[in-house]
Motif scaffolding. Structure first.
Motif, PDB file in Angstrom:
ATOM      1  N   HIS A 143       0.817  -1.219   0.000  1.00  0.00           N
ATOM      2  CA  HIS A 143       0.000   0.000   0.000  1.00  0.00           C
ATOM      3  C   HIS A 143       0.853   1.273   0.000  1.00  0.00           C
ATOM      4  O   HIS A 143       0.356   2.344  -0.324  1.00  0.00           O
ATOM      5  N   SER A 159      -8.930   4.832  -5.574  1.00  0.00           N
ATOM      6  CA  SER A 159      -7.735   5.645  -5.570  1.00  0.00           C
ATOM      7  C   SER A 159      -8.033   6.921  -6.333  1.00  0.00           C
ATOM      8  O   SER A 159      -9.087   7.058  -6.944  1.00  0.00           O
ATOM      9  N   PHE A 190      -3.265   4.792  -2.422  1.00  0.00           N
ATOM     10  CA  PHE A 190      -4.539   5.203  -3.039  1.00  0.00           C
ATOM     11  C   PHE A 190      -4.583   6.709  -3.274  1.00  0.00           C
ATOM     12  O   PHE A 190      -5.347   7.194  -4.106  1.00  0.00           O
ATOM     13  N   PHE A 234      -4.021  -3.786  -7.342  1.00  0.00           N
ATOM     14  CA  PHE A 234      -4.832  -3.783  -6.114  1.00  0.00           C
ATOM     15  C   PHE A 234      -5.708  -5.033  -6.065  1.00  0.00           C
ATOM     16  O   PHE A 234      -5.784  -5.725  -5.051  1.00  0.00           O
ATOM     17  N   LYS A 264      -2.071   0.136 -11.408  1.00  0.00           N
ATOM     18  CA  LYS A 264      -2.286   0.157  -9.951  1.00  0.00           C
ATOM     19  C   LYS A 264      -3.598  -0.511  -9.549  1.00  0.00           C
ATOM     20  O   LYS A 264      -3.645  -1.290  -8.603  1.00  0.00           O
ATOM     21  N   GLU A 316     -11.172   0.549  -4.940  1.00  0.00           N
ATOM     22  CA  GLU A 316     -10.308   0.838  -3.781  1.00  0.00           C
ATOM     23  C   GLU A 316     -10.810   2.028  -2.958  1.00  0.00           C
ATOM     24  O   GLU A 316     -10.844   1.881  -1.724  1.00  0.00           O
ATOM     25  N   HIS A 350      -4.777  -8.479  -3.377  1.00  0.00           N
ATOM     26  CA  HIS A 350      -5.799  -8.878  -2.405  1.00  0.00           C
ATOM     27  C   HIS A 350      -6.454 -10.200  -2.794  1.00  0.00           C
ATOM     28  O   HIS A 350      -6.826 -10.991  -1.927  1.00  0.00           O
ATOM     29  N   GLY A 369     -10.426  -1.738 -10.378  1.00  0.00           N
ATOM     30  CA  GLY A 369      -9.605  -1.683  -9.172  1.00  0.00           C
ATOM     31  C   GLY A 369      -9.496  -0.263  -8.652  1.00  0.00           C
ATOM     32  O   GLY A 369      -9.637  -0.012  -7.453  1.00  0.00           O
TER      33      GLY A 369
END
Ligand SMILES: [Cu+2]
Length: 662
Positions: free
Chosen positions: A212, A345, A217, A234, A230, A343, A238, A339
């Protein structure tokens, strides 16, 4: 990687670079050692005391805009006090940490970088400082060769049980050295404890928090570079944590983790047994808590709405950006956008509409012990990337998001044989040399930074040892037959559990979604037969343990030559390559896909690159294929794979015979 353009200067320049790096390495170690006390190095302390951040605005690439703002807030007394907890999910805390990051990332030379770091270390909240310095060292081109010390030694409170921390304080007080045993949080009455060795592992926590930091983010490309894929990364990191957790559960006769549902109770409670250095204990949560709205954060029905907007976008095959434009996601790039959205971001094309499902869920879950702030508790373990995986609900949350990603992947057309073939290339043999066997070992780390320093009271050696999973070394042997001329190949190795906890075999399509990525690398295939021997220690999805602060100091003192392999700490610890398995041998399907390296690779000469790291990579991600390729899409007909000459599928067992090395 440094590129020295003027060849004639290589030798001299390399020498100067090396010695400068040693100084940088020491500076960073001194900055991060004993963060609640004075800098332990006389020169650096003098720098901290004499440095004027706004004395030379020419030393910043933004003309000093960031530093003037930070100094102004500091002088106005606006910044969070020292000796107070810090959480990245707290907007004020994050903004302040990022103000310092903004200063450091805009420094044009090391003198100004280290001067600012030393200066603000004395004035700012310690948690904000540590976070800002870590991300700055990871992302600044000035600090490329610096190895960051293990976070569990810098902020041991976030990684170590309270009981052990208390013993450390007592040892310091009594001036008696001590080495204390750490245990996992609960008792055998809690079946979840059978897998606590995974969620509570300090290396896993370090992997998660470091990822992270590598892909924050809040990242804005104005800081100087773009973080390639990115959003997809992500999803993938996960997803891998979720499938690994399930493999650990199966190893311990537990069912796969259930997904979190907003309208159902959170089945498993959690008592973190962890205390903030300043700010009291991490709050606990009993079993079967029903979700409640969290004041000033989110209402549960908003979470449900955001989820349905995202799933709607998946069903439509496009998202709507903040200007109302449709962006197609029904293709292999769609996962990256999803993603960013989930998230979310700063790369999300429409935060207003799609919200921040993951980040908000972390806070909402973290606060379920005190949703209305009645008891003035500090944030929960889920509100820190360092501590989040300790709580089993972390994996429930990520299983929930993983299923949303799967809806998208399942909407894409399955790969055909023609898509996957590598003409003229076949895998004739896949075997494991050596037994796949795991064991536990004790790992010791220093707690010297957990305790307070006081004038005239010397340090004594204080450490803890924790049991952790490791595996015996093994080698993959892969024989490849190439009917054509020499060419580049990508080798992708995965494994998935063969049966569920009821002994029912997974179908190929179920299994491939649970596939654990074990390795990915490139080789040059000559005409005819190539026998590839790939060692478990070489896996590009894992990283070696970063040396302790003590050893890093010693290495730097000795010239720093041995430090290069620790520069990127993003990846699973190598000792975690295999799931635990069990005494009977947990059955896994082991597969290898050898695909066209020239078509796959985004950068040249990958077969010569031994530094390639799967998770941490600045610049363009070397593999053009989606993460998880070729198992990332639905497989309605498994014969596509079984008939593929460049694919091989065998069964293996992973054993754990209860061995514990002390
Ligand atoms: Cu995470």
């Amino acid at each position: 990687m440094r590129v020295l353009v003027v060849l004639g200067l290589v030798a001299a320049a390399a020498f100067r670079v090396a010695s400068a790096d040693v100084q940088q390495q020491k500076d960073v170690l001194y900055l991060l050692n004993k963060i609640y006390g004075d800098i332990q190095d006389g020169d650096l302390l003098a720098t901290a005391n004499s440095f004027d951040p706004v004395g030379n605005l020419g030393s910043y690439s933004d003309g000093g805009a960031a530093v003037q703002k930070l100094v102004q807030d500091l002088n106005d007394g606006k910044l969070l006090e020292q000796k107070h907890w810090f959480s990245l999910f707290n907007t004020r805390h994050r903004n302040e940490a990022l103000m310092l990051f903004d200063v450091l990332i805009h420094c044009k030379d090391w003198a100004s970088f280290v001067g600012n770091a030393a200066y603000f270390r004395q004035k700012m909240n310690e948690g904000e400082f540590v976070y800002a310095l870590y991300v700055a060292v990871i992302h600044s081109s000035l600090a490329e060769d610096v190895v960051l010390p293990p976070l569990y030694e810098v902020t041991p409170h976030l990684f170590t049980n309270s009981e052990v921390i208390e013993e450390a304080y007592r040892a310091k007080q009594k001036q008696t050295p001590g080495k204390f045993k750490s245990s996992f949080t609960g008792t055998k009455k809690n079946p979840e404890q059978r897998v606590a060795y995974f969620g509570e592992d300090i290396g896993l926590n370090t992997h998660h928090v470091t990822w992270h930091m590598e892909f924050p983010f809040w990242w804005n490309d104005a800081y100087g570079h773009h973080l390639d894929r990115k959003g997809e990364n992500f999803f993938w990191i996960h997803h891998q944590l979720a499938v690994r957790f399930d493999a650990e559960r199966l190893s311990n006769y537990l069912d796969p983790v259930g997904e979190l549902q907003w309208n159902k109770p959170i089945v498993d409670g959690f008592a973190p047994h962890t205390t903030y250095k300043y700010g009291g204990q991490f709050p606990a949560r009993p079993d079967n808590v029903k979700f409640e709205d969290v004041d000033d954060v989110a209402r549960i029905r908003d979470m449900v709405i955001v989820e349905s907007r995202i799933r709607d976008a998946i069903a439509h095959g496009y998202i709507v950006d903040s200007e109302g434009k449709h962006i197609d996601i029904s293709n292999e790039k769609g996962i990256d956008i999803l993603g960013d959205i989930i998230e979310s971001s700063l790369y999300s094309p429409n935060v207003q509409y799609y919200g921040a499902l993951h980040n908000t869920a972390h806070i909402v879950l973290g606060r379920q012990g005190d949703p209305h702030g009645k008891f003035d508790l500090p944030p929960g373990v889920l509100e820190h990337f360092e501590t989040a995986t300790r709580d089993p609900s972390f994996f429930r949350l990520h299983k929930y998001m993983d299923k949303i990603f799967k809806e998208h992947k399942d909407n894409l057309p399955p790969y055909t044989k023609a898509d996957l073939e590598f003409s003229g290339v076949s895998v004739t043999e896949l075997a494991v040399v050596g037994e796949l066997e795991t064991y536990f070992e004790d790992f010791e780390y220093s707690l010297i930074n957990a305790v307070d320093d006081a004038e005239g009271i010397p340090d004594v050696e204080i450490s803890t040892y924790v049991p952790r999973l490791n595996h015996k070394e093994f080698t993959f042997r892969i024989d490849v037959e190439n009917g054509g001329a020499e060419r580049l190949a990508t080798v992708r190795i995965f494994a998935w559990p063969h049966k569920d906890n009821n002994g029912i075999e997974y179908t190929f399509d179920e299994g491939r979604w649970n596939a654990i990525e074990l390795d990915k690398f490139w080789v040059s295939l000559k005409g005819g037969k190539t026998s590839i021997e790939r060692k478990s220690t070489e896996s590009s999805v894992t990283v070696p343990d970063v040396p302790s602060i003590h050893d890093l100091f010693a290495e730097a003192e000795a010239g720093g030559a041995g430090l290069a392999k620790f520069e990127s700490a993003t990846g699973l610890p190598n000792r975690f390559l295999l799931p635990k398995g069990n005494d009977r041998g947990l059955e896994f399907d082991l597969v290898v896909a050898v695909t066209d390296g020239d078509a796959d690779s985004a950068v040249p000469n990958l077969h010569e690159n031994t530094e390639y790291n799967h998770y941490g990579s600045h610049g363009v991600y070397p593999d053009k294929r989606p993460h998880g390729y070729p198992l990332d899409r639905k497989v309605p007909d498994e014969r596509v794979f079984e008939d593929l000459p460049n694919f091989k599928h065998i069964q293996v067992k992973v054993f754990n015979h209860g061995e514990h090395i002390h």
